[in-house]
Every structure is written in structure tokens, then in C-alpha cells.
Write an enzyme that holds these catalytic residues in place. Structure first.
Site, PDB file in Angstrom:
ATOM      1  N   ALA A   1      13.065  11.754   1.713  1.00 44.61           N
ATOM      2  CA  ALA A   1      13.792  12.180   0.517  1.00 44.61           C
ATOM      3  C   ALA A   1      13.319  11.286  -0.620  1.00 44.61           C
ATOM      4  O   ALA A   1      12.873  10.153  -0.384  1.00 44.61           O
ATOM      5  CB  ALA A   1      15.282  12.001   0.742  1.00 44.61           C
TER       6      ALA A   1
ATOM      7  N   GLY B   1      13.583  12.236   5.507  1.00 43.48           N
ATOM      8  CA  GLY B   1      13.783  13.681   5.297  1.00 43.48           C
ATOM      9  C   GLY B   1      12.572  14.515   5.713  1.00 43.48           C
ATOM     10  O   GLY B   1      12.709  15.696   6.029  1.00 43.48           O
TER      11      GLY B   1
ATOM     12  N   GLU C   1      12.964  14.907   9.308  1.00 40.47           N
ATOM     13  CA  GLU C   1      14.138  15.775   9.488  1.00 40.47           C
ATOM     14  C   GLU C   1      13.774  17.241   9.218  1.00 40.47           C
ATOM     15  O   GLU C   1      14.249  18.144   9.898  1.00 40.47           O
ATOM     16  CB  GLU C   1      15.275  15.296   8.581  1.00 40.47           C
TER      17      GLU C   1
ATOM     18  N   GLU D   1      15.528   5.051   7.449  1.00 37.90           N
ATOM     19  CA  GLU D   1      16.647   4.930   6.510  1.00 37.90           C
ATOM     20  C   GLU D   1      17.389   3.608   6.594  1.00 37.90           C
ATOM     21  O   GLU D   1      17.819   3.073   5.570  1.00 37.90           O
ATOM     22  CB  GLU D   1      17.636   6.091   6.702  1.00 37.90           C
TER      23      GLU D   1
HETATM   24  N1  COA Z   1      10.564   8.645  -2.333  1.00 38.51           N
HETATM   25  C1  COA Z   1      10.014   8.478  -3.557  1.00 38.51           C
HETATM   26  N2  COA Z   1       8.738   8.100  -3.745  1.00 38.51           N
HETATM   27  C2  COA Z   1       7.981   7.893  -2.661  1.00 38.51           C
HETATM   28  C3  COA Z   1       8.487   8.032  -1.353  1.00 38.51           C
HETATM   29  C4  COA Z   1       9.844   8.416  -1.210  1.00 38.51           C
HETATM   30  N3  COA Z   1      10.406   8.605  -0.011  1.00 38.51           N
HETATM   31  N4  COA Z   1       7.509   7.733  -0.476  1.00 38.51           N
HETATM   32  C5  COA Z   1       6.421   7.420  -1.206  1.00 38.51           C
HETATM   33  N5  COA Z   1       6.710   7.517  -2.528  1.00 38.51           N
HETATM   34  C6  COA Z   1       5.814   7.265  -3.665  1.00 38.51           C
HETATM   35  C7  COA Z   1       5.615   5.786  -3.909  1.00 38.51           C
HETATM   36  O1  COA Z   1       6.689   5.259  -4.659  1.00 38.51           O
HETATM   37  C8  COA Z   1       4.309   5.805  -4.667  1.00 38.51           C
HETATM   38  O2  COA Z   1       4.563   6.216  -5.984  1.00 38.51           O
HETATM   39  P1  COA Z   1       3.878   5.440  -7.240  1.00 38.51           P
HETATM   40  O3  COA Z   1       2.397   5.578  -7.001  1.00 38.51           O
HETATM   41  O4  COA Z   1       4.372   6.172  -8.433  1.00 38.51           O
HETATM   42  O5  COA Z   1       4.326   4.029  -7.126  1.00 38.51           O
HETATM   43  C9  COA Z   1       3.551   6.925  -3.993  1.00 38.51           C
HETATM   44  O6  COA Z   1       4.506   7.749  -3.353  1.00 38.51           O
HETATM   45  C10 COA Z   1       2.562   6.462  -2.951  1.00 38.51           C
HETATM   46  O7  COA Z   1       3.259   5.674  -1.998  1.00 38.51           O
HETATM   47  P2  COA Z   1       2.824   4.191  -1.594  1.00 38.51           P
HETATM   48  O8  COA Z   1       4.033   3.479  -1.081  1.00 38.51           O
HETATM   49  O9  COA Z   1       2.071   3.531  -2.696  1.00 38.51           O
HETATM   50  O10 COA Z   1       1.807   4.491  -0.392  1.00 38.51           O
HETATM   51  P3  COA Z   1       1.434   3.545   0.829  1.00 38.51           P
HETATM   52  O11 COA Z   1       0.267   4.172   1.489  1.00 38.51           O
HETATM   53  O12 COA Z   1       1.324   2.146   0.379  1.00 38.51           O
HETATM   54  O13 COA Z   1       2.705   3.620   1.816  1.00 38.51           O
HETATM   55  C11 COA Z   1       4.484   4.748   3.002  1.00 38.51           C
HETATM   56  C12 COA Z   1       3.042   4.831   2.435  1.00 38.51           C
HETATM   57  C13 COA Z   1       4.846   6.137   3.522  1.00 38.51           C
HETATM   58  C14 COA Z   1       4.514   3.738   4.166  1.00 38.51           C
HETATM   59  C15 COA Z   1       5.449   4.300   1.876  1.00 38.51           C
HETATM   60  O14 COA Z   1       5.243   5.139   0.740  1.00 38.51           O
HETATM   61  C16 COA Z   1       6.904   4.375   2.236  1.00 38.51           C
HETATM   62  O15 COA Z   1       7.393   3.524   2.978  1.00 38.51           O
HETATM   63  N6  COA Z   1       7.639   5.376   1.700  1.00 38.51           N
HETATM   64  C17 COA Z   1       9.053   5.501   1.873  1.00 38.51           C
HETATM   65  C18 COA Z   1       9.380   6.015   3.251  1.00 38.51           C
HETATM   66  C19 COA Z   1      10.881   6.108   3.455  1.00 38.51           C
HETATM   67  O16 COA Z   1      11.584   5.118   3.485  1.00 38.51           O
HETATM   68  N7  COA Z   1      11.368   7.339   3.604  1.00 38.51           N
HETATM   69  C20 COA Z   1      12.762   7.600   3.856  1.00 38.51           C
HETATM   70  C21 COA Z   1      13.485   7.865   2.599  1.00 38.51           C
HETATM   71  S1  COA Z   1      15.196   8.127   2.938  1.00 38.51           S
END
Ligand code: COA
Length: 258
Positions: A66, A112, A115, A135
Site C-alpha cells: 500500500a 498490500g 495481499e 507491516e
Molecule cells: N509506498 C510508497 N512508496 C513506495 C513503496 C510503498 N509501499 N514502496 C516503494 N516506494 C517508493 C519509494 O519511496 C521510492 O520512491 P522515491 O524514488 O520517490 O523515493 C521508490 O518507490 C523506489 O523504492 P526504493 O525504496 O528506492 O527501492 P529499493 O530497491 O531501494 O527498495 C523495497 C525496494 C521494496 C525493499 C523498498 O521500496 C520497500 O521496503 N518498500 C516498502 C515495502 C513495504 O513496507 N510495504 C508494505 C507497506 S504497508
């Protein structure tokens, strides 16, 4: 169908929905969830569509969760409504569609994203896919059905571990755990899913819809799945597909379901 955050295509009787926010790793914001609802709803109502494949754009992510930026400052009421509304219009909605939905998990499927994949009727992953419900690392719990569907798919112990550790599992582990049915190379993912969808499309959509209903009944509170199966089995006898399927078998020919 024109959307901002998703792309919908259709080839013969198989439709593809691609979540298309690659710069945000296809994170599900409000608008995307609404668009997905509209697209799934329209495709399910289209009798020419026999299977739907949902995937993420780019090579990195199916859906990374999400959109955290949208709910970071929510109150208890807003958080509750986010989960309630999301479950209603997307996650429960997809699970209960009469058209089969295959999730083609092409990269990160987190929060999400996982999910959504779990709400689909089954999942195929690419070798680079990583799955998890992180989460609790954000101080919240899965709210789009993750605590329920993950336990149903992998068992309570593994679900507890995945949710508590907030860790990610590989595609190979997901297959071993029963979370995905197959793992294929990324470039093979969509052709593989399309082949499976093609096999599904040859069968009776009416019977498949009844089977989805009966299988889902096992996971619905206070509903006896065996009774639903008996009811749906009986109803099949009054369908044109049943007449065609059985007649074709007896006439030693392939059925033609309209
Ligand atoms: N919500 C909003 N933005 C998200 C996102 C999320 N769940 N997941 C990734 N993004 C965005 C990042 O903020 C980043 O945006 P920016 O370039 O404007 O800063 C972009 O997507 C790329 O992500 P980034 O974190 O730079 O890539 P990465 O390869 O370093 O890491 C992940 C990849 C998936 C490990 C990392 O993005 C992450 O942990 N995301 C969140 C996962 C999460 O907690 N999901 C559950 C949400 S309830």
C-alpha cells in the site's frame, strides 16, 4: 478502458491488468485501488473474458505494498476505514469474482501487493520475486486480508513467522510453502500464465464460477462449504454448459461452451 495507474489489455478471451506506477514500485494508492475495482468489475461483467492475469509493470516489482505516503498520518478511524473499504472494493472483491484471476508475481510482492496476489485465485512467480508482509516493521499489521489469507495458504505457523519477522521469502521458498503454484523465469512469466489461462478458457465458465464459489465457501465464516458444493453441483445440471459438456463427451467430440 482508460486509466491513470493501470493498463488493461485483452487478447481474445484473456485479459491482462498491469499495475503501472513503476517509479513507486507499483504501490497501491487510493486511485489505483479504485481503478483496479473498476477494471476487475468491467472484465468480470464481460462474458467474453474467461480469465484475468494481474501483474506489475517493470522488472522489479509486482506491487511493493500500500502507498505508505498516503496513510502515514491517518487516525484510528481513517485506518479502520482504509482497511474496510480496501477489502470490500478490491481484495474480497477479487477473491469472489466469477472470472478466474491469476497473479503473475514479477518481483517484489510486499504488504498490500502480496495481499492482492493472495486474493487472486492462484499465483505464479518469476525467479526474482520476493514476497512478504512487512507491516509490523512500520508499526501496523496487514489490513487487506493478509493475516487471514496467508494463514490459509501457508498454515498458521509460517504465517506467524512471516508476519512477525517482517521478512521476505524467495520465489523458491514461496513455492515450497504453497504460496505460489509455479516459479518461472521472468521473461516466461506472462506467456506461462497466458498458457494456463488458455487451458482455463477452454472449460465451462459457468462451472468454473460455481467451483470458485464452493471453494471460497470453506474460507467464509459460518458457511458450510460442503452444503455450498452440493447446491452449486445441483445447479450445474440446469446449465447449457452441462448439456454441451456431457453431450460432447458422449459424442466423442470437444465441447464448445458459449
Ligand atoms: N509506498 C510508497 N512508496 C513506495 C513503496 C510503498 N509501499 N514502496 C516503494 N516506494 C517508493 C519509494 O519511496 C521510492 O520512491 P522515491 O524514488 O520517490 O523515493 C521508490 O518507490 C523506489 O523504492 P526504493 O525504496 O528506492 O527501492 P529499493 O530497491 O531501494 O527498495 C523495497 C525496494 C521494496 C525493499 C523498498 O521500496 C520497500 O521496503 N518498500 C516498502 C515495502 C513495504 O513496507 N510495504 C508494505 C507497506 S504497508
Amino acid at each position: 478502458m482508460n486509466f491513470e495507474n493501470i493498463i488493461v489489455t485483452q487478447q481474445e478471451n484473456i485479459a491482462n491488468i498491469t499495475i503501472n506506477r513503476p517509479t513507486k514500485l507499483n504501490a497501491l494508492n487510493k486511485k489505483t485501488i479504485e481503478e483496479l475495482h473498476k477494471a476487475f468489475s468491467a472484465l468480470d461483467a464481460n462474458v467474453r473474458v474467461k480469465a484475468i492475469i494481474v501483474t506489475g509493470s517493470g522488472e522489479k516489482a509486482f506491487v511493493a505494498g500500500a502507498d505508505i505516503s498516503e496513510f502515514a498520518s491517518f487516525t484510528v478511524e481513517e485506518g479502520t476505514e482504509l482497511a474496510r473499504h480496501g477489502q470490500k472494493i478490491l481484495f474480497d472483491f477479487v477473491q469472489n469474482l466469477k472470472t478466474p484471476v491469476i497473479a503473475a508475481v514479477n518481483g517484489f510482492a510486499l504488504g498490500g501487493g502480496l495481499e492482492l496476489a493472495m486474493a487472486a485465485h492462484f499465483r505464479v512467480a518469476s525467479t526474482n520475486a520476493k514476497m512478504g508482509l512487512p507491516e509490523v516493521s512500520l508499526g501496523v499489521i496487514p489490513g487487506y486480508g493478509g493475516t487471514q489469507r496467508l494463514s490459509q495458504l501457508v498454515g498458521k505457523g509460517k504465517a506467524m513467522e512471516m508476519i512477525m519477522t517482517a521478512g521476505m521469502i524467495t520465489a523458491a521458498e514461496a513455492k515450497e510453502w504453497g504460496l505460489v503454484n509455479y516459479v518461472v523465469e521472468q521473461e516466461e512469466l506472462l506467456p506461462f500464465c497466458e498458457k494456463l489461462a488458455g487451458k482455463i478458457a477452454r472449460n465451462s465458465s459457468v462451472a468454473i464460477a460455481a467451483a470458485i464459489k464452493a471453494i471460497n465457501a470453506n474460507y467464509t465464516n459460518c458457511v458450510n462449504g460442503f452444503s455450498v458444493e452440493i447446491e452449486q453441483f445441483g445447479l450445474s445440471f440446469d446449465t447449457a454448459d452441462f448439456k454441451e459438456g456431457t453431450t460432447a463427451f458422449l459424442e466423442k467430440r470437444k465441447p464448445k461452451f458459449e
